[in-house]
Write a protein that holds these residues in place. Sequence first.
Motif, mmCIF file in Angstrom:
data_model
loop_
_atom_site.group_PDB
_atom_site.id
_atom_site.type_symbol
_atom_site.label_atom_id
_atom_site.label_comp_id
_atom_site.label_asym_id
_atom_site.label_seq_id
_atom_site.Cartn_x
_atom_site.Cartn_y
_atom_site.Cartn_z
ATOM 1 N N LEU A 267 3.139 23.300 16.631
ATOM 2 C CA LEU A 267 4.069 24.006 17.515
ATOM 3 C C LEU A 267 5.479 24.086 16.943
ATOM 4 C CD1 LEU A 267 3.060 22.406 20.948
ATOM 5 C CD2 LEU A 267 2.076 24.428 19.823
ATOM 6 N N GLY A 268 5.713 23.503 15.762
ATOM 7 C CA GLY A 268 7.038 23.583 15.159
ATOM 8 C C GLY A 268 8.002 22.581 15.773
ATOM 9 N N SER A 269 9.292 22.936 15.750
ATOM 10 C CA SER A 269 10.354 22.046 16.223
ATOM 11 C C SER A 269 10.725 22.357 17.667
ATOM 12 C CB SER A 269 11.588 22.203 15.337
ATOM 13 O OG SER A 269 11.284 21.919 13.986
ATOM 14 N N TRP A 270 11.214 21.331 18.359
ATOM 15 C CA TRP A 270 11.558 21.465 19.774
ATOM 16 C C TRP A 270 12.958 20.962 20.059
ATOM 17 C CZ3 TRP A 270 8.430 22.393 24.386
ATOM 18 C CH2 TRP A 270 7.178 22.931 24.091
ATOM 19 N N GLY A 271 13.614 21.632 21.002
ATOM 20 C CA GLY A 271 14.834 21.134 21.613
ATOM 21 C C GLY A 271 14.562 20.958 23.094
ATOM 22 N N ALA A 272 15.583 21.117 23.925
ATOM 23 C CA ALA A 272 15.398 21.067 25.374
ATOM 24 C C ALA A 272 14.906 22.433 25.825
ATOM 25 C CB ALA A 272 16.707 20.707 26.059
ATOM 26 N N GLU A 273 13.618 22.565 26.091
ATOM 27 C CA GLU A 273 13.034 23.873 26.385
ATOM 28 C C GLU A 273 11.699 23.714 27.100
ATOM 29 O OE1 GLU A 273 11.447 25.839 22.687
ATOM 30 O OE2 GLU A 273 12.412 24.091 21.749
ATOM 31 N N VAL A 274 11.192 24.841 27.581
ATOM 32 C CA VAL A 274 9.888 24.886 28.249
ATOM 33 C C VAL A 274 9.029 25.932 27.548
ATOM 34 C CG1 VAL A 274 8.654 25.326 30.416
ATOM 35 C CG2 VAL A 274 10.942 24.295 30.468
ATOM 36 N N ARG A 275 7.812 25.559 27.219
ATOM 37 C CA ARG A 275 6.836 26.520 26.697
ATOM 38 C C ARG A 275 5.549 26.367 27.501
ATOM 39 N NH1 ARG A 275 7.365 25.501 20.124
ATOM 40 N NH2 ARG A 275 9.609 25.031 20.118
ATOM 41 N N GLU A 276 4.790 27.462 27.593
ATOM 42 C CA GLU A 276 3.554 27.423 28.364
ATOM 43 C C GLU A 276 2.387 27.944 27.532
ATOM 44 O OE1 GLU A 276 4.362 27.565 32.893
ATOM 45 O OE2 GLU A 276 5.391 29.314 32.071
ATOM 46 N N TYR A 277 1.219 27.373 27.785
ATOM 47 C CA TYR A 277 0.033 27.672 26.990
ATOM 48 C C TYR A 277 -1.152 27.946 27.920
ATOM 49 C CZ TYR A 277 3.062 25.571 23.551
ATOM 50 O OH TYR A 277 4.154 25.293 22.770
ATOM 51 N N HIS A 278 -1.981 28.901 27.515
ATOM 52 C CA HIS A 278 -3.199 29.229 28.251
ATOM 53 C C HIS A 278 -4.377 28.795 27.390
ATOM 54 C CE1 HIS A 278 -5.820 32.601 30.297
ATOM 55 N NE2 HIS A 278 -6.306 31.377 30.485
ATOM 56 N N LEU A 279 -5.236 27.965 27.937
ATOM 57 C CA LEU A 279 -6.445 27.575 27.205
ATOM 58 C C LEU A 279 -7.661 27.854 28.062
ATOM 59 C CD1 LEU A 279 -7.654 24.522 28.208
ATOM 60 C CD2 LEU A 279 -5.448 23.874 27.288
ATOM 61 N N GLU A 280 -8.742 28.221 27.388
ATOM 62 C CA GLU A 280 -10.012 28.465 28.066
ATOM 63 C C GLU A 280 -11.099 27.674 27.361
ATOM 64 O OE1 GLU A 280 -11.375 32.385 29.917
ATOM 65 O OE2 GLU A 280 -12.610 32.289 28.112
#
Length: 427
Positions: A267-280
């Motif tokens: 997923l690479g580098s992160w700061g203060a953030e929100v990411r969302e993922y869809h899995l099936e």
Amino acid sequence: MTAAPAPFTVEVDQNPYLAAGATRVDAIVTVTSSESAPAAADGLEIIIVDCSTSMTGDKIHSARRATAAAIAQVRDGVSFVVIAGTETAKQLYPPTGTAVADARTRAGATAAVNGLRANGGTGIGSWLTLAGSIADRHPGAIKHAILLTDGQNGERSHYFEAALAGVQGRFTCDCRGVGTDWRVEELRAIAAALLGSVDIVADPAELAADFEAVMEAAMGKSMAGVALRLWTPRGSTLRFVKQVAPTVEDLTGRRVDTGPLRGDYPLGSWGAEVREYHLEVEVAAGAVGEEMLAARVSLVRSGADDVLGQGLVKATWTDDTALSTGISRGVAHYTGQAELAEAIQEGLAARKAGDTATATARLGRAVALAAESGNEGTARLLERVVEVLDAPSGTVRLRAAVSDADEMTLDTRSTKTVRVRGTEEAS
């Protein structure tokens, strides 16, 4: 002694109830990084500037100002380097090694950048290769690049593809195309492979503000090498894993097996953030009343086993149709957002090929999806390409005259999503 809070929270939105005989489990996983995490001191910034002949005039002047603006944002103590790209790659500042940002090195780099001249071809693979070799000298650091170009790559496709494959996982890269003579699919391929963004800056005068914003965001990253680890039970199949916010990106093919029944998705580098993922996940059918764990979702450091956050995806079989027919709000929303991106790209491709019927149908579908989901930004971009007669039904008419800038802006930003209504919009 109080334990330190986990750096990530993982929330799962799903309907866990399946009808008897059903096998597919969908879930939206929201990952939030801790806002209290300090920005990392150990970092490397690589600024890659196209200096080919086509950059002559306003573009090279704007590229100088933009690069200077980015350099000004590099925090003290962070290493950085500037690469001038033509058919080959030249390290402009410092001539060798990397500079550590302070008032003196920022001034020196800016002076060197002010001497940039446009003269030569475009060899993006060579630029990436040099950036990769520089990144390798900074193990463990947050390594980020900005790549600017105004034209199409002049290298043979096999050379470029090999170069891109060779730098995957070595740094992240945000790509910017200035003007309208570059290829969206080319920069999108780079950004996708290197876990970055792609965007158009149609007016060179706006380049400095864009570079400044990109570098400011990069300076806020606090953790490198984060991966999404998915465990699924024996006999199941993970059908897909997609990032769905803030942009749509299919991660399925990036899996690296890390143990029995589990794999990591970088997923690479992160700061203060929100990411969302869809899995099936497709699981073996269970009997009514049976429950099972369909997937365990963890955030980890790439190649490590320390868990930074975790969530569970469950399945319960029922004969209650009221339970089994419900669709989670998040799953419904992001399925539509992924379809929206696909409809735009297919519609624009059909328009370019002269297939008016397909272009009208697909762009009309995009208009309807944008309206339904509240994606106002994409709706506005669509209106520059089609005349909207009725948004809810997707009734549109192709505009006869569309500028290259408007078409490319819609294409580049087609993957940007909004979060489910009632939550903060994805940025």
